[in-house]
Motif scaffolding. Structure first.
Motif, PDB file in Angstrom:
ATOM      1  N   UNK A  55      19.789  15.044  14.086  1.00 60.93           N
ATOM      2  CA  UNK A  55      18.949  15.442  15.209  1.00 60.93           C
ATOM      3  C   UNK A  55      19.318  14.649  16.452  1.00 60.93           C
ATOM      4  N   UNK A  56      19.447  13.355  16.293  1.00 63.55           N
ATOM      5  CA  UNK A  56      19.685  12.541  17.481  1.00 63.55           C
ATOM      6  C   UNK A  56      21.082  12.804  18.043  1.00 63.55           C
ATOM      7  N   UNK A  71      22.644  15.725  17.998  1.00 61.53           N
ATOM      8  CA  UNK A  71      22.521  16.977  18.745  1.00 61.53           C
ATOM      9  C   UNK A  71      21.874  16.724  20.102  1.00 61.53           C
ATOM     10  N   UNK A  72      20.804  15.973  20.059  1.00 60.40           N
ATOM     11  CA  UNK A  72      20.089  15.701  21.305  1.00 60.40           C
ATOM     12  C   UNK A  72      20.924  14.881  22.272  1.00 60.40           C
ATOM     13  N   UNK A  73      21.637  13.918  21.739  1.00 60.17           N
ATOM     14  CA  UNK A  73      22.468  13.086  22.607  1.00 60.17           C
ATOM     15  C   UNK A  73      23.503  13.930  23.329  1.00 60.17           C
ATOM     16  N   UNK A 126      21.700  15.749  26.051  1.00 61.33           N
ATOM     17  CA  UNK A 126      21.293  14.826  27.112  1.00 61.33           C
ATOM     18  C   UNK A 126      22.477  14.456  28.007  1.00 61.33           C
ATOM     19  N   UNK A 132      22.931  16.890  30.685  1.00 58.42           N
ATOM     20  CA  UNK A 132      21.801  17.132  31.583  1.00 58.42           C
ATOM     21  C   UNK A 132      21.896  16.140  32.725  1.00 58.42           C
ATOM     22  N   UNK A 156      19.086  21.139  28.078  1.00 57.45           N
ATOM     23  CA  UNK A 156      18.208  20.867  26.933  1.00 57.45           C
ATOM     24  C   UNK A 156      17.228  22.031  26.785  1.00 57.45           C
TER      25      UNK A 156
END
Lengths: 129, 129
Positions: free
Chosen positions: A101-102, A104-106, A109, A112, A122
């Motif tokens: 999860x992190x 993917x989010x990183x 981010x 962005x 995002x």
DNA sequence: CTTGACCTTACCATGATGGGAAGCCCCATA
DNA sequence: TATGGGGCTTCCCATCATGGTAAGGTCAAG
């Protein structure tokens, strides 16, 4: 020793000591005339055992099995090991899920710009068909 | 579209759709004469947004904030980014904690012969003073 | 004897999810 | 048209480990 002292000595909150008793993880201790729970060193020892296992993320069910093995002088170390190995697998699976999860989010981010403009990959990712 | 179809189309269980409605994460939809919830594509779109965010481990509170930002045309991408960054930190902290537990356990497991004998460094670790 | 710190039980809450029961509704098929 | 099966509704309960609080009893120090 009252529950407060046993709590301090073991690192397990009084609340949790009562809870562990209520679900049968530990035996009900002696009571004083005023119904106060009275603990001896032996029980504090058990509570410390529980705290250590809990700090390593073992569930109550697993701790119950570990306690039984602890008190079984003729246990096979293989039994303990298999509980631990199983738990390691659980921990690694969970850690891996969080890591995924992190990651993917990183990635999102990073793309962005994070300024006053509304444009945001995002949000775009969450929105996409 | 009934709740079952909306569920299939969004990947969010009917149970959770009702739950999200009950806590105010999503608006109550129209109802048929027989009180059946009726969803349109718009609402399914929102549900898919929610599912994606949930799959990345966002809490309901965070999803609520993200939904508000999603629907705010004049949002600053910085606001979205800061929620995401905060969440990445949470995820990494949790993953790290799990990793630390499993590393400790792996170390103990390596030193446990895991046979019929009762001798076991895992139990010994839990027991130690 | 009073005061404050401790203990007791009992209940409620968390977060996100699933399970189930009781009862109503809708559609297709016999 | 009747019936059966599946879907919908609400409501309640359970998870897991933990904390909070309230009402009331107890103990020890001053």
């Amino acid at each position: 020793m009252n529950i407060g002292e046993a709590s301090k000595a073991s690192g397990v909150s009084a609340k949790m000591i009562r809870y562990y008793e209520s679900i049968g993880l530990i035996r009900p201790p002696e009571r004083s005339a005023a119904s106060y729970r009275i603990y001896c060193d032996n029980e504090v020892h058990t509570l410390r055992f529980i705290r250590r296992a809990r700090d390593l993320g073992f569930s109550v069910a697993q701790m119950s099995a570990l306690l039984a093995l602890w008190q079984d002088r003729s246990r096979a170390s293989a039994d303990v090991k298999s509980i631990a190995v199983q738990h390691i697998e659980d921990l690694e699976r969970k850690a891996e899920a969080l890591r995924a999860m992190s990651d993917t989010l990183k990635h999102l981010v990073q793309h962005c710009h994070g300024d006053d403009r509304p444009d945001c990959p995002i949000i775009a990712e969450f929105e996409k068909g």
